[in-house]
Design an enzyme around this catalytic site. Structure first.
Site, PDB file in Angstrom:
ATOM      1  N   GLU A 155     -11.621 -11.349  15.169  1.00  0.00           N
ATOM      2  CA  GLU A 155     -12.674 -11.392  16.189  1.00  0.00           C
ATOM      3  C   GLU A 155     -12.385 -12.478  17.223  1.00  0.00           C
ATOM      4  O   GLU A 155     -11.921 -13.559  16.872  1.00  0.00           O
ATOM      5  CB  GLU A 155     -14.016 -11.680  15.522  1.00  0.00           C
ATOM      6  CG  GLU A 155     -15.182 -11.752  16.495  1.00  0.00           C
ATOM      7  CD  GLU A 155     -16.510 -11.689  15.783  1.00  0.00           C
ATOM      8  OE1 GLU A 155     -16.831 -10.623  15.219  1.00  0.00           O
ATOM      9  OE2 GLU A 155     -17.207 -12.710  15.762  1.00  0.00           O
ATOM     10  N   THR A 210     -17.061 -10.356  20.819  1.00  0.00           N
ATOM     11  CA  THR A 210     -18.513 -10.517  20.714  1.00  0.00           C
ATOM     12  C   THR A 210     -19.168 -10.394  22.086  1.00  0.00           C
ATOM     13  O   THR A 210     -18.492 -10.355  23.125  1.00  0.00           O
ATOM     14  CB  THR A 210     -18.889 -11.860  20.062  1.00  0.00           C
ATOM     15  OG1 THR A 210     -18.466 -12.906  20.923  1.00  0.00           O
ATOM     16  CG2 THR A 210     -18.259 -12.011  18.700  1.00  0.00           C
TER      17      THR A 210
END
Ligand code: FAD
Length: 290
Positions: free
Chosen positions: A17, A48
């Site tokens: 991520e 994100t």
């Protein structure tokens, strides 16, 4: 490529991520971290989405860059808590235009003292999932919480709400971080009993800074096992030692997950290529990405 297809693989896989910069000034350093992490050949990378919605442009741009320029499948997060339905729908259209196939549909944390939900907002992620499903052939992921979500008092209610969300069109779930694998195994058992059958990707956060831990725990309500408290007590004030211990702890968790039949682990690499690299190095004969 759709992540639901990647998750069919029966050998150990790792994904990472990254988070977008809060301002345009931070863009270059995030891109550099993203490139270094992509070079590790993860099975996909997630990006994100700032809960306020202000960085939505960056999420879309980085997701496109990862897919088109770095050749790695990307997963764009999308939250709805601080945006109107119109804004959310514009972002979905943009993702479609950019050819991004994978979206992690989230509500986001409700800002303190807000009047959420206003009439033109989605109240729960399940509503966002249904909206995305109606808008095109996306692969849709959603969040789940092995220790229960902080807003819901009873875990069974949380699982009931999760089932509703999945039934709105979720293809796979990614978990909140956890530091004690039996909590995840137990959760998996309970959601399968509840009839939730989509793949569940455990999310592992390597804790590499003692100060980071306190903030992280406050936000997520995650329980820390004594074994990890001991690591923090001993090494928390020594940055280099803490980084090494945090990577070792996360590696140990990942190996245990693979040993127990899990084939895919998502690592919250927090834009830190050194941490991502060290984990891939530790798993070099185990992980079969690509
Ligand atoms: P929901 O699924 O809507 O659940 C929120 C709460 O509402 C839960 O307690 C649930 O039980 C309850 N609920 C759901 N439906 C109902 C219903 N019908 N009736 C009553 N109660 C209901 N945040 C960001 O800002 N940006 C990100 O990029 C981001 N990425 C994340 C990635 C992962 C893998 C995870 C686990 C979390 C992420 N978050 C992110 C944090 C997330 O936005 C927050 O945890 C948020 O508070 C909940 O989002 P959700 O999508 O799980 O919400």
């Amino acid at each position: 490529m759709k992540i639901k297809d990647i998750l069919q693989e029966k050998t150990p896989h790792i994904s990472f991520e990254v988070f977008p910069p809060k301002t345009d000034a931070g863009f270059a350093s995030v891109l550099s971290a993203t490139e270094q992490i992509a070079a590790l050949n993860p099975s996909y990378m997630s990006i994100t989405y700032g809960a306020g919605g202000g960085t939505s442009k960056n999420t879309v741009n980085i997701a496109s860059y990862i897919k088109d320029k770095l050749g790695v499948t990307s997963l764009a997060h999308l939250t709805c808590v601080s945006s109107t339905k119109e804004h959310v729908n514009r972002v979905i259209e943009e993702l479609k235009k950019q050819g991004i196939e994978n979206i992690l549909a989230l509500r986001g944390d409700i800002p303190k003292d807000s009047d959420f939900p206003l009439p033109n907002q989605y109240k729960y992620a399940s509503e966002l999932v249904a909206e995305i499903r109606s808008k095109g052939d996306f692969c849709i992921g959603a969040a789940c919480y092995p220790e229960g979500h902080v807003d819901t008092e009873h875990k069974n209610d949380d699982i009931h709400n999760l089932k509703t969300k999945v039934d709105c069109g979720v293809d796979f779930l990614t978990t909140q971080m956890f530091f004690d694998n039996p909590i995840f195994y137990n959760f998996l058992y309970r959601i399968r009993e509840a009839g939730i059958e989509v793949p569940v990707v455990p999310g592992i956060m390597p804790i590499t800074k003692g100060s980071q831990m306190k903030r992280t725990l406050e936000m997520s309500g995650t329980v820390l096992p004594q074994r990890f408290r001991d690591v923090l007590d001993r090494f928390g004030d020594d940055p280099k030692a803490m980084q090494q211990a945090g990577i070792a702890y996360a590696t140990d968790q990942i190996i245990d997950l693979f040993a127990n039949g899990i084939n895919h682990v998502h690592v919250y690499s927090m834009n830190n290529p050194d941490v991502a690299r060290a984990i891939m190095h530790n798993l070099s004969d185990i992980v079969k990405n690509g």
